[in-house]
Design an enzyme around this catalytic site. Structure first.
Site, mmCIF file in Angstrom:
data_model
loop_
_atom_site.group_PDB
_atom_site.id
_atom_site.type_symbol
_atom_site.label_atom_id
_atom_site.label_comp_id
_atom_site.label_asym_id
_atom_site.label_seq_id
_atom_site.Cartn_x
_atom_site.Cartn_y
_atom_site.Cartn_z
ATOM 1 N N ASP A 157 0.907 -1.200 -0.010
ATOM 2 C CA ASP A 157 0.146 0.103 0.036
ATOM 3 C C ASP A 157 1.086 1.197 -0.137
ATOM 4 O O ASP A 157 0.516 2.457 -0.766
ATOM 5 C CB ASP A 157 -0.822 -0.079 1.110
ATOM 6 C CG ASP A 157 -1.777 -1.487 1.411
ATOM 7 O OD1 ASP A 157 -2.559 -1.564 0.273
ATOM 8 O OD2 ASP A 157 -1.581 -1.983 2.390
ATOM 9 N N HIS A 185 -4.649 -3.440 6.826
ATOM 10 C CA HIS A 185 -4.586 -3.707 5.401
ATOM 11 C C HIS A 185 -5.918 -4.171 4.924
ATOM 12 O O HIS A 185 -6.210 -5.242 4.558
ATOM 13 C CB HIS A 185 -3.551 -4.920 5.086
ATOM 14 C CG HIS A 185 -3.477 -5.481 3.581
ATOM 15 N ND1 HIS A 185 -3.051 -4.558 2.655
ATOM 16 C CD2 HIS A 185 -4.079 -6.339 3.084
ATOM 17 C CE1 HIS A 185 -3.118 -5.133 1.643
ATOM 18 N NE2 HIS A 185 -3.726 -6.261 1.633
HETATM 19 P P1 NAX Z 1 -2.100 -18.124 -3.615
HETATM 20 O O1 NAX Z 1 -3.557 -18.702 -3.553
HETATM 21 O O2 NAX Z 1 -1.613 -18.115 -5.170
HETATM 22 O O3 NAX Z 1 -1.179 -19.028 -2.747
HETATM 23 C C1 NAX Z 1 -1.220 -19.116 -1.359
HETATM 24 C C2 NAX Z 1 -0.705 -20.497 -1.029
HETATM 25 O O4 NAX Z 1 -0.562 -20.606 0.224
HETATM 26 C C3 NAX Z 1 -1.177 -21.767 -1.815
HETATM 27 O O5 NAX Z 1 -0.253 -22.371 -2.472
HETATM 28 C C4 NAX Z 1 -1.670 -22.612 -0.631
HETATM 29 O O6 NAX Z 1 -1.688 -23.869 -1.048
HETATM 30 C C5 NAX Z 1 -0.918 -22.017 0.344
HETATM 31 N N1 NAX Z 1 -1.483 -22.331 1.630
HETATM 32 C C6 NAX Z 1 -2.711 -22.224 2.106
HETATM 33 N N2 NAX Z 1 -2.936 -22.466 3.425
HETATM 34 C C7 NAX Z 1 -1.565 -22.790 3.805
HETATM 35 C C8 NAX Z 1 -1.160 -23.310 5.008
HETATM 36 N N3 NAX Z 1 -1.908 -23.590 6.022
HETATM 37 N N4 NAX Z 1 0.255 -23.618 5.108
HETATM 38 C C9 NAX Z 1 1.132 -23.069 4.401
HETATM 39 N N5 NAX Z 1 0.552 -22.955 3.057
HETATM 40 C C10 NAX Z 1 -0.891 -22.621 2.883
HETATM 41 O O7 NAX Z 1 -2.396 -16.821 -3.116
HETATM 42 P P2 NAX Z 1 -1.257 -15.345 -3.280
HETATM 43 O O8 NAX Z 1 -1.719 -14.633 -4.340
HETATM 44 O O9 NAX Z 1 0.223 -15.834 -3.315
HETATM 45 O O10 NAX Z 1 -1.706 -14.774 -1.871
HETATM 46 C C11 NAX Z 1 -1.258 -15.266 -0.664
HETATM 47 C C12 NAX Z 1 -1.830 -14.192 0.313
HETATM 48 O O11 NAX Z 1 -1.308 -12.915 0.547
HETATM 49 C C13 NAX Z 1 -3.413 -13.902 0.228
HETATM 50 O O12 NAX Z 1 -3.852 -14.182 1.487
HETATM 51 C C14 NAX Z 1 -3.709 -12.758 -0.152
HETATM 52 O O13 NAX Z 1 -4.905 -12.189 0.110
HETATM 53 C C15 NAX Z 1 -2.547 -11.938 0.624
HETATM 54 N N6 NAX Z 1 -2.013 -10.723 0.027
HETATM 55 C C16 NAX Z 1 -1.614 -9.863 0.756
HETATM 56 C C17 NAX Z 1 -1.065 -8.532 0.552
HETATM 57 C C18 NAX Z 1 -0.881 -7.487 1.617
HETATM 58 O O14 NAX Z 1 -0.446 -6.499 1.085
HETATM 59 N N7 NAX Z 1 -0.643 -7.857 2.756
HETATM 60 C C19 NAX Z 1 -1.210 -8.321 -0.975
HETATM 61 C C20 NAX Z 1 -1.160 -9.404 -1.886
HETATM 62 C C21 NAX Z 1 -1.883 -10.269 -1.384
HETATM 63 O O15 NAX Z 1 -3.311 -10.080 -2.061
#
Ligand code: NAX
Length: 323
Positions: A157, A185
């Site tokens: 952000d 966030h």
């Molecule tokens: P993806 O869905 O591409 O990847 C998430 C990965 O996490 C998947 O491979 C899944 O298998 C794995 N996973 C799920 N549960 C798990 C667990 N208990 N232990 C280990 N791995 C696990 O999502 P992606 O685009 O990489 O985003 C990841 C997270 O970042 C999401 O929650 C998203 O909302 C968040 N974000 C946060 C941002 C921020 O500024 N704080 C910005 C970017 C993003 O949107």
């Protein structure tokens, strides 16, 4: 001495970007060897194996061992830096409260695993949403680790705010200083440029308050949705880049004459309830951060910050049984 770096959700979009950038030395410099511990859920382990094979094929000079696992106690073993990216996405028909609870369970397990297995001086950055409250849960479940070791990511952000100002004024982003993002966030976050400098001139002398409230703030708050619309996928490379910026500044120090935004446990500064993971402008030095103090907040800023605090208090209430 090699450093151990944990990435959860390492086969996901952001994890896939993050692993390679860290392995190539972009977090700690290419003279520091890094061992990567990559955590995924069991069904994604095959994909994670592919990530490990590609890491091997890069033959990075700064990369030591790569461990892939679905066991949090292995993933956080001896960890010096942890990027908690993996989280459960919001499914169809799921309310925000359901999302909070589903993720709360993941982050409470990971907090415990950090407590029992990580280096006691670990630095933890939670990226997975709802990031601030997930960080609170992880910290509450790691009583032997200083709460100041837990943070949540607001840097995307913050960087987006700089990018909007650069685009509007045509000054390079490196000339834009002292932007701040306050709060959660989420869409209640408050992007604040009351103290921002653009090429050493006060941003508000260059940009009218109308543009700031009606164009700038919504553009920052809604940038994530705009990217999804354009790319068909949520931000990944920019999120990984922001995660590296956050951890790099925390460890190595932020730039002199500037500050960055980090969601950290509130110590009551600016009247915010203690303990919630709230984003403040901070400076970093010697591996630690300090909240920028004594900023004058006008009425609009105070109201905006309070609204984001209220949302975080409601999130905390929804998961209080896990604290
Ligand atoms: P993806 O869905 O591409 O990847 C998430 C990965 O996490 C998947 O491979 C899944 O298998 C794995 N996973 C799920 N549960 C798990 C667990 N208990 N232990 C280990 N791995 C696990 O999502 P992606 O685009 O990489 O985003 C990841 C997270 O970042 C999401 O929650 C998203 O909302 C968040 N974000 C946060 C941002 C921020 O500024 N704080 C910005 C970017 C993003 O949107």
């Amino acid at each position: 001495m090699p450093k151990t770096i944990t990435i959860t959700g390492a086969a996901g979009q952001i994890g896939y970007q993050l692993a390679f950038r860290i392995a190539s030395g972009q977090l700690l410099g290419d003279k520091t060897k890094v061992n990567l511990k990559l955590l995924e859920i069991n069904p994604a382990l095959e994909a994670l194996k592919g990530v490990a094979m590609e890491l091997e094929d890069c033959a990075f000079k700064s990369l030591g061992e790569v461990t892939i696992t679905d066991d949090a106690s292995i993933a956080f073993g001896g960890s010096d830096f942890a990027f908690l990216v993996g989280a459960k996405p919001r499914g169809p028909g799921m309310e925000r409260s359901d999302l909070l609870i589903e993720n709360a369970q993941i982050f409470s397990i990971q907090g415990k695993a950090i407590n029992h297995n990580a280096n006691k001086n670990i630095k933890v950055l939670v990226v997975g949403n709802p990031a601030n409250t997930n960080a609170l849960i992880a910290s509450a479940n790691a009583p032997d680790i200083n709460p100041r070791s837990f943070s949540a990511m607001m840097r995307l952000d913050h960087n987006r705010a700089i990018a909007q100002l650069a685009k509007k004024t045509s000054f390079h982003s490196s000339l834009i200083k002292k932007v701040a993002i306050w709060g959660n966030h989420s869409t209640t976050q408050y992007p604040d440029i009351n103290n921002a400098l653009i090429n050493s001139t006060k941003a508000l002398d260059l940009l009218g308050q109308d543009w700031v409230r009606n164009n700038f703030s919504p553009a920052v708050q809604k940038r994530g949705a705009e990217i999804i619309q354009a790319r068909g996928l949520s931000s990944a490379a920019s999120a990984a880049s922001a995660a590296i910026d956050h951890m790099n500044d925390w460890e190595m120090g932020s730039d002199e004459g500037d500050w960055v935004s980090m969601a950290i446990p509130s110590d009551g500064s600016y009247g915010i309830s203690e303990g919630i993971i709230f984003s403040y402008p901070v400076t970093c030095k010697d591996g630690d951060y300090s909240i920028v103090q004594e900023l004058n907040l006008d009425g609009f800023s105070q109201e905006s910050i309070k609204a984001s605090e209220l949302e975080l208090l409601q999130e905390r209430e929804a998961i209080k049984h896990l604290l």
